[in-house]
Design a protein around this motif. Structure first.
Motif, short mmCIF file in Angstrom:
data_model
loop_
_atom_site.label_atom_id
_atom_site.label_comp_id
_atom_site.label_asym_id
_atom_site.label_seq_id
_atom_site.Cartn_x
_atom_site.Cartn_y
_atom_site.Cartn_z
N THR A 115 81.64 2.61 32.60
CA THR A 115 81.22 1.26 32.20
C THR A 115 82.37 0.27 32.33
O THR A 115 82.15 -0.93 32.47
N ASP A 116 83.59 0.78 32.26
CA ASP A 116 84.75 -0.09 32.43
C ASP A 116 84.82 -0.59 33.87
O ASP A 116 85.16 -1.75 34.13
N ASP A 117 84.45 0.31 34.78
CA ASP A 117 84.48 -0.06 36.20
C ASP A 117 83.25 -0.88 36.58
O ASP A 117 83.26 -1.64 37.55
N GLN A 118 82.15 -0.68 35.84
CA GLN A 118 80.87 -1.31 36.19
C GLN A 118 80.34 -2.02 34.95
O GLN A 118 79.47 -1.51 34.24
N PRO A 119 80.83 -3.22 34.65
CA PRO A 119 80.44 -3.87 33.39
C PRO A 119 78.94 -4.14 33.29
O PRO A 119 78.42 -4.28 32.18
N LEU A 120 78.22 -4.23 34.38
CA LEU A 120 76.78 -4.49 34.32
C LEU A 120 75.97 -3.20 34.46
O LEU A 120 74.79 -3.23 34.81
N ALA A 121 76.61 -2.08 34.18
CA ALA A 121 75.91 -0.79 34.26
C ALA A 121 75.09 -0.57 33.00
O ALA A 121 75.34 -1.17 31.95
N ALA A 122 74.09 0.30 33.12
CA ALA A 122 73.28 0.70 31.95
C ALA A 122 73.24 2.22 31.90
O ALA A 122 73.13 2.87 32.94
N PHE A 123 73.33 2.76 30.69
CA PHE A 123 73.11 4.20 30.53
C PHE A 123 71.62 4.47 30.62
O PHE A 123 70.81 3.70 30.12
N ILE A 124 71.28 5.59 31.23
CA ILE A 124 69.87 5.98 31.27
C ILE A 124 69.73 7.43 30.83
O ILE A 124 70.47 8.30 31.27
#
Ligand code: SF4
Length: 339
Positions: free
Chosen positions: A19-28
């Motif tokens: 998430t640090d590398d991909q701030p617009l990521a979501a956990f699924i």
């Protein structure tokens, strides 16, 4: 077409790092609400981080303090039908099984249940304003069709309700939520996890950006003898609660030693009144005392044009569910509650 990355990680720290590398990521995990929100263009993650296979999130296990840990990625159905949940925390099992459909419960995760978003129809309709979707744009539900909306804890900015059944039982049981983020681990009391809308209705809970729910801890006390979950809704299955009540009692004969009452479908978070629970301590378990507790719980309730009926409905549900909690066997299929 929305393009996105699908990422996996070997463990929780690696998933958090992503998430640090991909701030617009979501956990699924199960994705049962996330994919709905995505289809309605309410979220648009640039990456999905699959946490469904992480071993530490996938266990149900006893704790040394006598409690029980629910992994965040464990399916709702697997939780509800686990022998320890059925025997020691039947209120939780019953609440989970009152939610959604069998297919959704087979897919939905425990962590995801806590994170589901309101079903306010204006929230999903991009043709109208909504403070939760676009902060500062307005709340058409206040003057609109607000039949399913909040009677407690609402604000000028938002009158949405939180839709979970499972969380109503978790509130009554005083579960704790364990989360991990880039700054490490922390544990939140269940009552501190979800938020009231106030001036920031876009925030449903107190998770920090990038934090992941890892597990939910149930305390040792599960109220297995006197409990009831009552869900009142427009149709018998696959409908959200107009009002729901989770009641857990510890009894000494006819006297209440301890009472927990949590309401769903009435506020932006599961609703409890410690004052009402204290009122019931040492009292006889009877309709009159549950009615008096209901009056305390509903003090300050505000009805709007289409949801006023919920105030009386909630009072009657609290009384009825209190009486049903005295005789949980009466809730088995085919049995009639003794009211
Ligand atoms: Fe949006 Fe909340 Fe108003 Fe619904 S109640 S329209 S979610 S601001």
């Amino acid at each position: 077409m929305n393009s996105f990355k699908f990422l996996t990680a070997p463990d929780v720290p690696a998933a958090i790092q992503l998430t640090d590398d991909q701030p617009l990521a979501a956990f699924i995990a199960g994705g049962t609400n996330l994919l709905d929100l995505w289809k309605y263009n309410l979220v648009n993650p640039t990456a999905l981080i699959d946490i469904s296979q992480l071993a530490t999130l996938s266990a149900l296990r006893e704790l040394e303090n006598g409690g029980f840990r629910l992994g965040a990625a464990v399916k709702n159905a697997d939780t509800a039908y686990h022998p320890i949940i059925e025997s020691r925390y039947p209120l939780l099992s019953k609440a989970i099984l009152a939610g959604a459909s069998a297919q959704i419960r087979n897919m939905a995760s425990n962590g995801g249940n806590l994170l589901q978003r309101t079903r306010c129809y204006y929230f999903y309709d991009h043709q109208v304003p909504c403070n939760k979707r676009v902060p500062g744009s307005g709340c058409p539900a206040r003057e609109g069709y607000n039949r399913m909306h909040a009677i407690l804890g609402a604000s000028e900015a938002c009158i949405a309700v939180f839709p979970s059944d499972m969380c109503v039982a978790l509130a009554a049981l005083e579960a704790r939520i364990n989360v991990t983020g880039i700054d490490g681990e922390r544990s939140l009391a269940f009552s501190d996890f979800h938020r009231l809308p106030g001036e920031r209705p876009e925030l449903d809970n107190n998770l920090k950006p990038g934090e992941l729910i890892t597990s939910i801890d149930l305390p040792e006390k599960g109220f297995p003898l006197n409990y009831s979950y009552l869900k009142l809704r427009d149709r018998h299955s696959y409908a959200f609660a107009l009002v729901s009540v989770a009641t857990a009692l510890e009894m000494d004969g006819h006297t209440i030693k301890e009472a927990r009452i949590a309401l769903g479908g009435v506020a932006h978070k599961p609703w409890r009144s410690l004052e009402a629970e204290e009122f019931l301590r040492g009292k006889t378990a009877c309709r009159e005392n549950f009615a008096a507790a209901a009056d305390i719980i509903l003090e300050g309730a505000v009805g709007l044009e289409y949801n006023r009926f919920k105030i009386k409905l909630a009072k009657n549900a609290i009384i009825r569910n209190g009486m049903m909690a005295l005789d949980p066997d009466a809730q088995l299929p085919g049995a009639q509650p003794s009211l």
